[in-house]
Design an enzyme around this catalytic site. Structure first.
Site, PDB file in Angstrom:
ATOM      1  CG  ASP A   1      32.196  -9.260  17.519  1.00  0.00           C
ATOM      2  OD1 ASP A   1      31.651  -8.276  16.975  1.00  0.00           O
ATOM      3  OD2 ASP A   1      33.254  -9.176  18.162  1.00  0.00           O
TER       4      ASP A   1
ATOM      5  CD  GLU B   1      28.188  -1.058   9.421  1.00  0.00           C
ATOM      6  OE1 GLU B   1      28.499  -2.260   9.345  1.00  0.00           O
ATOM      7  OE2 GLU B   1      28.944  -0.183   9.869  1.00  0.00           O
ATOM      8  CG  ASP B   2      27.436  -4.878  11.656  1.00  0.00           C
ATOM      9  OD1 ASP B   2      27.515  -3.639  11.468  1.00  0.00           O
ATOM     10  OD2 ASP B   2      28.229  -5.495  12.392  1.00  0.00           O
TER      11      ASP B   2
ATOM     12  CB  VAL C   1      21.977  -7.429  19.472  1.00  0.00           C
ATOM     13  CG1 VAL C   1      20.737  -6.857  20.139  1.00  0.00           C
ATOM     14  CG2 VAL C   1      22.491  -6.477  18.401  1.00  0.00           C
TER      15      VAL C   1
ATOM     16  CE  LYS D   1      23.068  -1.729  19.581  1.00  0.00           C
ATOM     17  NZ  LYS D   1      24.142  -1.750  20.587  1.00  0.00           N
TER      18      LYS D   1
ATOM     19  CG  ASP E   1      25.458   1.820  19.161  1.00  0.00           C
ATOM     20  OD1 ASP E   1      24.463   2.411  19.584  1.00  0.00           O
ATOM     21  OD2 ASP E   1      26.320   1.337  19.914  1.00  0.00           O
TER      22      ASP E   1
ATOM     23  CE  LYS F   1      37.640 -10.068  12.162  1.00  0.00           C
ATOM     24  NZ  LYS F   1      38.141 -10.844  13.351  1.00  0.00           N
TER      25      LYS F   1
HETATM   26  P1  IMP Z   1      28.649   3.009  15.658  1.00  0.00           P
HETATM   27  O1  IMP Z   1      29.846   3.670  15.040  1.00  0.00           O
HETATM   28  O2  IMP Z   1      28.441   3.407  17.093  1.00  0.00           O
HETATM   29  O3  IMP Z   1      27.400   3.172  14.834  1.00  0.00           O
HETATM   30  O4  IMP Z   1      28.997   1.470  15.786  1.00  0.00           O
HETATM   31  C1  IMP Z   1      28.931   0.653  14.684  1.00  0.00           C
HETATM   32  C2  IMP Z   1      29.698  -0.628  14.865  1.00  0.00           C
HETATM   33  O5  IMP Z   1      29.850  -1.035  16.247  1.00  0.00           O
HETATM   34  C3  IMP Z   1      28.915  -1.718  14.185  1.00  0.00           C
HETATM   35  O6  IMP Z   1      29.236  -1.810  12.816  1.00  0.00           O
HETATM   36  C4  IMP Z   1      29.292  -2.941  14.984  1.00  0.00           C
HETATM   37  O7  IMP Z   1      30.469  -3.490  14.443  1.00  0.00           O
HETATM   38  C5  IMP Z   1      29.546  -2.413  16.376  1.00  0.00           C
HETATM   39  N1  IMP Z   1      28.346  -2.572  17.217  1.00  0.00           N
HETATM   40  C6  IMP Z   1      27.485  -1.606  17.607  1.00  0.00           C
HETATM   41  N2  IMP Z   1      26.496  -2.103  18.374  1.00  0.00           N
HETATM   42  C7  IMP Z   1      26.732  -3.435  18.464  1.00  0.00           C
HETATM   43  C8  IMP Z   1      26.020  -4.519  19.120  1.00  0.00           C
HETATM   44  O8  IMP Z   1      24.978  -4.366  19.783  1.00  0.00           O
HETATM   45  N3  IMP Z   1      26.572  -5.761  18.967  1.00  0.00           N
HETATM   46  C9  IMP Z   1      27.709  -5.978  18.264  1.00  0.00           C
HETATM   47  N4  IMP Z   1      28.386  -5.005  17.620  1.00  0.00           N
HETATM   48  C10 IMP Z   1      27.902  -3.734  17.717  1.00  0.00           C
HETATM   49 MG    MG Z   2      30.131  -3.151  11.640  1.00  0.00          MG
END
Ligand code: IMP
Ligand code: MG
Length: 198
Positions: free
Chosen positions: A179, A119-120, A173, A151, A123, A63
Site C-alpha cells: 500500500d 512476507e511481502d 512500490v 529491494k 527493505d 497487512k
Molecule cells: P523493512 O523493515 O525496512 O524491511 O520494511 C518492511 C516493511 O515496510 C514491509 O513489510 C512493508 O510493509 C513496508 N514497505 C517497505 N518497502 C515498501 C514499499 O516499497 N511499498 C510498500 N510497503 C513497503
Molecule cells: Mg510487511
C-alpha cells in the site's frame, strides 16, 4: 459469449486490464500479474518438495502479505496451516525505524512447528530481523522466510531468506498487497508509486 462473460481475457482470464492502473499515482509495472503468478507456482513447488512429510505453519505478516499468502498457500500441495501476525513500525510511513510493535500476535503455539514466515517485501530488513528473533524465542522446530520481494542494496541487517520471489530496484512500490497510505493494495501487479503530492 462465454459462461463468465470474460471475452477478451487471456487463458485463465489473467490478461484483463486492471482499472486501478490508470490512477494518477500508479507508475510503471515492476512485476506483472503473469510473472507474479508464474513465480508463485515455482515457489509453491519448491516448498512442497522441501516440506514433504512436515507441513509448515505459514505465518503471514499483515497487512502487506495477505494477497501473497492467499496465492502461495494454494500453490503448496501440502496440508499447511495458516496464521497471521500484524506488526507496526514506529518509523514514518515509508521509513522503518527497526522498532516494531506487535499489533496482532499468533493464535497458535509454535513449539515443534515448522514455521514459514510469509512476507511481502524486505527493505531495510529490520522488521523481519525483529520478527525472526521474536518467533525463535518460541522454540519452533524450524523457522524460514519466504519473501515475495527484496529491494536490492537496502538491507541494514543480516537476514537469511530461504525463498525469494523477485529482487527489485530500491524504489517505493505498490500493489498486490502493498500500500501507500492504505491504498492500492488491490492492484493486481506490482507498480512503481509515482509521487503526485504538490
Ligand atoms: P523493512 O523493515 O525496512 O524491511 O520494511 C518492511 C516493511 O515496510 C514491509 O513489510 C512493508 O510493509 C513496508 N514497505 C517497505 N518497502 C515498501 C514499499 O516499497 N511499498 C510498500 N510497503 C513497503
Ligand atoms: Mg510487511
Amino acid at each position: 459469449m462465454t459462461a463468465h462473460g470474460d471475452e477478451g481475457a487471456g487463458p485463465g482470464g489473467r490478461a484483463r486490464p486492471d482499472p486501478l492502473e490508470d490512477g494518477p499515482d500508479v507508475g510503471r509495472v515492476i512485476v506483472s500479474e503473469g510473472d507474479l503468478q508464474a513465480r508463485i507456482a515455482e515457489l509453491g513447488e519448491r516448498i512442497t518438495a522441501d516440506y514433504r512429510g512436515r507441513p509448515p505453519l505459514l505465518v503471514g505478516v499483515l497487512k502487506g502479505a495477505f494477497m501473497f499468502m492467499s496465492d502461495l498457500s494454494r500453490a503448496i500441495a501440502l496440508p499447511v496451516e495458516v496464521d497471521f501476525m500484524a506488526v507496526s513500525s514506529y518509523g514514518s510511513a515509508t521509513r522503518t525505524s527497526g522498532v516494531v510493535r506487535i499489533v496482532k500476535d499468533l493464535d497458535v503455539d509454535l513449539a515443534d512447528r515448522h514455521v514459514l514466515v510469509v512476507e511481502d517485501i524486505v527493505d531495510s530488513g529490520l522488521t523481519l530481523n525483529y520478527l525472526q528473533r521474536y518467533l525463535l524465542a518460541r522454540r519452533p522446530a524450524s523457522l524460514e522466510v519466504c519473501a515475495l520481494l527484496v529491494k536490492d542494496g537496502q538491507q541494514r541487517t543480516e537476514i537469511e531468506l530461504r525463498y525469494v520471489g523477485f529482487h527489485i530496484p530500491a524504489e517505493f512500490v505498490v500493489g498486490y498487497g502493498l500500500d501507500v497510505d492504505e491504498r492500492l493494495r488491490n492492484l493486481r501487479a506490482i507498480h512503481a508509486h509515482t509521487d503526485v503530492s504538490p
